[in-house]
Design a protein around this motif. Structure first.
Motif, PDB file in Angstrom:
ATOM      1  N   VAL A 105      30.242  43.560  48.922  1.00 14.05           N
ATOM      2  CA  VAL A 105      31.351  44.371  48.400  1.00 14.05           C
ATOM      3  C   VAL A 105      30.875  45.816  48.415  1.00 14.05           C
ATOM      4  N   SER A 106      31.690  46.697  48.960  1.00 11.00           N
ATOM      5  CA  SER A 106      31.300  48.109  49.022  1.00 11.00           C
ATOM      6  C   SER A 106      32.326  48.976  48.318  1.00 11.00           C
ATOM      7  N   PHE A 107      31.835  50.107  47.800  1.00 18.75           N
ATOM      8  CA  PHE A 107      32.649  51.019  47.001  1.00 18.75           C
ATOM      9  C   PHE A 107      32.795  52.361  47.714  1.00 18.75           C
ATOM     10  N   HIS A 108      34.007  52.910  47.659  1.00 19.44           N
ATOM     11  CA  HIS A 108      34.281  54.214  48.246  1.00 19.44           C
ATOM     12  C   HIS A 108      34.935  55.095  47.194  1.00 19.44           C
ATOM     13  N   PHE A 109      34.553  56.348  47.132  1.00 21.10           N
ATOM     14  CA  PHE A 109      35.055  57.364  46.203  1.00 21.10           C
ATOM     15  C   PHE A 109      34.353  57.339  44.847  1.00 21.10           C
ATOM     16  N   GLY A 110      33.428  56.436  44.620  1.00 23.17           N
ATOM     17  CA  GLY A 110      32.767  56.411  43.321  1.00 23.17           C
ATOM     18  C   GLY A 110      32.173  55.059  43.002  1.00 23.17           C
ATOM     19  N   ALA A 169      29.311  41.773  36.997  1.00 24.57           N
ATOM     20  CA  ALA A 169      30.102  40.586  37.330  1.00 24.57           C
ATOM     21  C   ALA A 169      30.035  40.266  38.820  1.00 24.57           C
ATOM     22  N   LEU A 170      30.083  41.297  39.657  1.00 22.78           N
ATOM     23  CA  LEU A 170      30.020  41.067  41.102  1.00 22.78           C
ATOM     24  C   LEU A 170      28.630  40.598  41.523  1.00 22.78           C
ATOM     25  N   LYS A 171      27.606  41.149  40.911  1.00 24.00           N
ATOM     26  CA  LYS A 171      26.249  40.711  41.237  1.00 24.00           C
ATOM     27  C   LYS A 171      26.020  39.265  40.780  1.00 24.00           C
ATOM     28  N   GLU A 172      26.574  38.909  39.641  1.00 23.19           N
ATOM     29  CA  GLU A 172      26.462  37.526  39.167  1.00 23.19           C
ATOM     30  C   GLU A 172      27.194  36.563  40.092  1.00 23.19           C
ATOM     31  N   ALA A 173      28.249  37.051  40.756  1.00 20.53           N
ATOM     32  CA  ALA A 173      28.982  36.229  41.715  1.00 20.53           C
ATOM     33  C   ALA A 173      28.226  36.081  43.031  1.00 20.53           C
ATOM     34  N   GLY A 174      27.123  36.837  43.192  1.00 26.14           N
ATOM     35  CA  GLY A 174      26.303  36.733  44.391  1.00 26.14           C
ATOM     36  C   GLY A 174      26.593  37.765  45.454  1.00 26.14           C
ATOM     37  N   CYS A 175      27.386  38.784  45.111  1.00 26.50           N
ATOM     38  CA  CYS A 175      27.735  39.811  46.092  1.00 26.50           C
ATOM     39  C   CYS A 175      26.648  40.875  46.169  1.00 26.50           C
ATOM     40  N   LEU A 176      26.297  41.258  47.375  1.00 28.23           N
ATOM     41  CA  LEU A 176      25.455  42.432  47.591  1.00 28.23           C
ATOM     42  C   LEU A 176      26.358  43.653  47.526  1.00 28.23           C
ATOM     43  N   LEU A 177      25.917  44.705  46.842  1.00 25.82           N
ATOM     44  CA  LEU A 177      26.782  45.853  46.589  1.00 25.82           C
ATOM     45  C   LEU A 177      26.291  47.103  47.306  1.00 25.82           C
ATOM     46  N   LEU A 178      27.217  47.772  47.991  1.00 26.38           N
ATOM     47  CA  LEU A 178      26.952  49.027  48.682  1.00 26.38           C
ATOM     48  C   LEU A 178      27.898  50.099  48.154  1.00 26.38           C
ATOM     49  N   VAL A 190      38.598  50.739  39.479  1.00 25.74           N
ATOM     50  CA  VAL A 190      38.077  50.939  38.120  1.00 25.74           C
ATOM     51  C   VAL A 190      39.013  50.366  37.065  1.00 25.74           C
ATOM     52  N   GLU A 191      40.288  50.136  37.423  1.00 24.54           N
ATOM     53  CA  GLU A 191      41.239  49.593  36.461  1.00 24.54           C
ATOM     54  C   GLU A 191      41.984  48.372  36.990  1.00 24.54           C
ATOM     55  N   ASP A 192      41.530  47.833  38.119  1.00 22.24           N
ATOM     56  CA  ASP A 192      42.234  46.707  38.745  1.00 22.24           C
ATOM     57  C   ASP A 192      41.518  45.395  38.412  1.00 22.24           C
ATOM     58  N   ASP A 193      41.883  44.813  37.299  1.00 21.73           N
ATOM     59  CA  ASP A 193      41.247  43.569  36.869  1.00 21.73           C
ATOM     60  C   ASP A 193      41.583  42.403  37.791  1.00 21.73           C
ATOM     61  N   ASP A 194      42.769  42.413  38.373  1.00 23.68           N
ATOM     62  CA  ASP A 194      43.153  41.332  39.284  1.00 23.68           C
ATOM     63  C   ASP A 194      42.292  41.351  40.547  1.00 23.68           C
ATOM     64  N   MET A 195      41.995  42.551  41.060  1.00 24.00           N
ATOM     65  CA  MET A 195      41.129  42.645  42.239  1.00 24.00           C
ATOM     66  C   MET A 195      39.717  42.191  41.896  1.00 24.00           C
ATOM     67  N   LEU A 196      39.235  42.572  40.721  1.00 18.85           N
ATOM     68  CA  LEU A 196      37.912  42.123  40.295  1.00 18.85           C
ATOM     69  C   LEU A 196      37.859  40.603  40.224  1.00 18.85           C
ATOM     70  N   ALA A 197      38.862  39.989  39.609  1.00 22.76           N
ATOM     71  CA  ALA A 197      38.890  38.527  39.491  1.00 22.76           C
ATOM     72  C   ALA A 197      38.897  37.873  40.868  1.00 22.76           C
ATOM     73  N   LEU A 198      39.653  38.455  41.796  1.00 22.76           N
ATOM     74  CA  LEU A 198      39.698  37.894  43.153  1.00 22.76           C
ATOM     75  C   LEU A 198      38.331  37.967  43.828  1.00 22.76           C
ATOM     76  N   LEU A 199      37.661  39.104  43.707  1.00 25.56           N
ATOM     77  CA  LEU A 199      36.359  39.252  44.352  1.00 25.56           C
ATOM     78  C   LEU A 199      35.320  38.325  43.728  1.00 25.56           C
ATOM     79  N   ILE A 200      35.401  38.127  42.424  1.00 27.59           N
ATOM     80  CA  ILE A 200      34.484  37.181  41.780  1.00 27.59           C
ATOM     81  C   ILE A 200      34.770  35.761  42.283  1.00 27.59           C
ATOM     82  N   GLU A 201      36.036  35.425  42.402  1.00 29.11           N
ATOM     83  CA  GLU A 201      36.427  34.086  42.862  1.00 29.11           C
ATOM     84  C   GLU A 201      36.007  33.834  44.311  1.00 29.11           C
ATOM     85  N   THR A 202      36.285  34.803  45.181  1.00 25.83           N
ATOM     86  CA  THR A 202      36.025  34.600  46.610  1.00 25.83           C
ATOM     87  C   THR A 202      34.599  34.959  47.002  1.00 25.83           C
ATOM     88  N   ALA A 203      33.938  35.788  46.208  1.00 29.18           N
ATOM     89  CA  ALA A 203      32.532  36.151  46.376  1.00 29.18           C
ATOM     90  C   ALA A 203      32.151  36.458  47.830  1.00 29.18           C
TER      91      ALA A 203
END
Length: 351
Positions: free
Chosen positions: A128-133, A142-151, A111-124
């Motif tokens: 991408v799945s979320f745990h704990f929330g 942003a992740l959906k625009e990068a083409g990632c399916l989200l769980l 939720v506060e890791d902008d560097d991880m977000l940028a990496l996931l957008i770059e590597t697409a």
């Protein structure tokens, strides 16, 4: 076609991310076998995640899942932290190691890791799945625009509906039986502790999203049961721990194959969040300590320090050996072979 079939995943099998146990080799082997492999990057930073994603892509061109931790950033309670360190001091003394003088929030939330977000957008990565929330709307968009399916992992209907309303594509219905950390969004809310079968059916009927069943599923018969309940797939974690491609050490593998696998326990004492694992000296201590833990991930800072101190002397009884209630059904096969066996069992109904 189901959500995962649209990605080119031919089998209704998902390997759970298992941060700290899943490796690029394991993830790639599962994906190459036609299932969906996963890596967990919640316990590392963007540089570590980049290396892991590159490691997977060096071994497969198939889709795979990258999982992040989306816990609420820690609210520090110094008095509670000091009390916890004091309670653990006799354990450190046994191994002639000084306990930590303070506890750190060792894992940064997505939720506060902008560097991880940028990496996931770059590597697409495909998934991408979320745990704990759930992350905020901007990160999801942003992740959906990068083409990632989200769980998103959910343990109840309320969280599943929240995932749907946030634009998540599918939910992992994590039953009480599941190994590793509970994916509860709100730790302070009562946990309904729904089992995998009841939760899966409930979410299939009422949450409005594709459902992946998780918890206690170890063979093709279990996968078939999940599909019969309306799930599009089953997620297996403990089933893959014994694979040679996982990073589980020898002690973990030995414990998984021992009678203790019959009696997995849920504990918050190791990490500060409820997690199911094999019983050992740490879980026994956690059951009697009688103190409120200092929260996640500060509790894990202390836990990891104790685990390392004990392991340096050859004592593995304080390790975090996560496993679900299906642990006694564990089998030792290379990951690709295990996927083939699971698929054959699913198709033939062999018990």
């Amino acid at each position: 076609m189901s959500l995962l079939e649209n990605l080119g995943v031919s089998l209704p099998i998902v390997q759970a991310p298992m941060a700290g146990v899943s490796t690029p080799r394991l993830c790639a082997a599962v994906s190459n076998a036609g299932a969906l492999g996963s890596i967990g990057v919640g316990a590392t930073d963007d540089a570590g995640a980049r290396e892991m994603i590159a490691g997977v892509r060096a071994l497969t061109a198939r889709p795979f899942n990258v999982n992040v931790f989306v816990h609420q950033p820690a609210q520090r309670n110094i008095a509670r932290e000091m009390a916890w360190i004091s309670a653990m001091t006799p354990l450190f003394d046994k191994y002639r190691v000084q306990p930590p003088t303070e506890l750190r929030p060792i894992y940064k939330s997505f939720v506060e890791d902008d560097d991880m977000l940028a990496l996931l957008i770059e590597t697409a990565p495909a998934v991408v799945s979320f745990h704990f929330g759930l992350p905020d709307a901007a990160r999801i968009s942003a992740l959906k625009e990068a083409g990632c399916l989200l769980l998103a992992t959910t343990t109840n209907l309320e969280d599943a509906v929240a995932a749907r309303n946030a634009g998540i594509d599918g939910v992992v219905a994590q039953g009480w039986e599941a190994g590793g950390h509970r994916g509860v969004f709100d730790q302070d809310a009562p946990d309904s502790r729904l089992g995998t079968m009841a939760l899966t059916r409930l979410l299939v009927q009422q949450c409005g999203l594709p459902v992946i069943a998780a918890g206690g599923i170890m063979d093709g018969q279990g996968i078939r049961a999940a599909l019969d309940l309306g799930a599009i797939s089953a997620q297996l974690g403990t089933a893959f721990v014994a694979c040679p491609e996982s990073s589980a050490d020898a002690a973990y593998r030995k414990a998984l194959a021992s009678p203790s696998a019959m009696n997995t326990v849920m504990t918050s004492a190791i990490s500060g969040r409820p997690a199911r694992g094999l019983p050992n000296k740490f879980t026994q201590w956690g059951s009697i300590v009688g103190l409120p833990h200092p929260g996640y991930p500060m509790t894990y800072d202390a836990g990891k320090a104790l685990i390392a101190a004990a392991k340096a002397t050859g004592e593995t009884g304080y390790a975090a050996q996560w496993a679900g209630q299906g642990a006694p059904l564990s089998r030792n096969f290379p990951a690709a072979d295990l996927v083939k066996i699971l698929s054959a069992e699913l198709q033939s109904g062999i018990r």
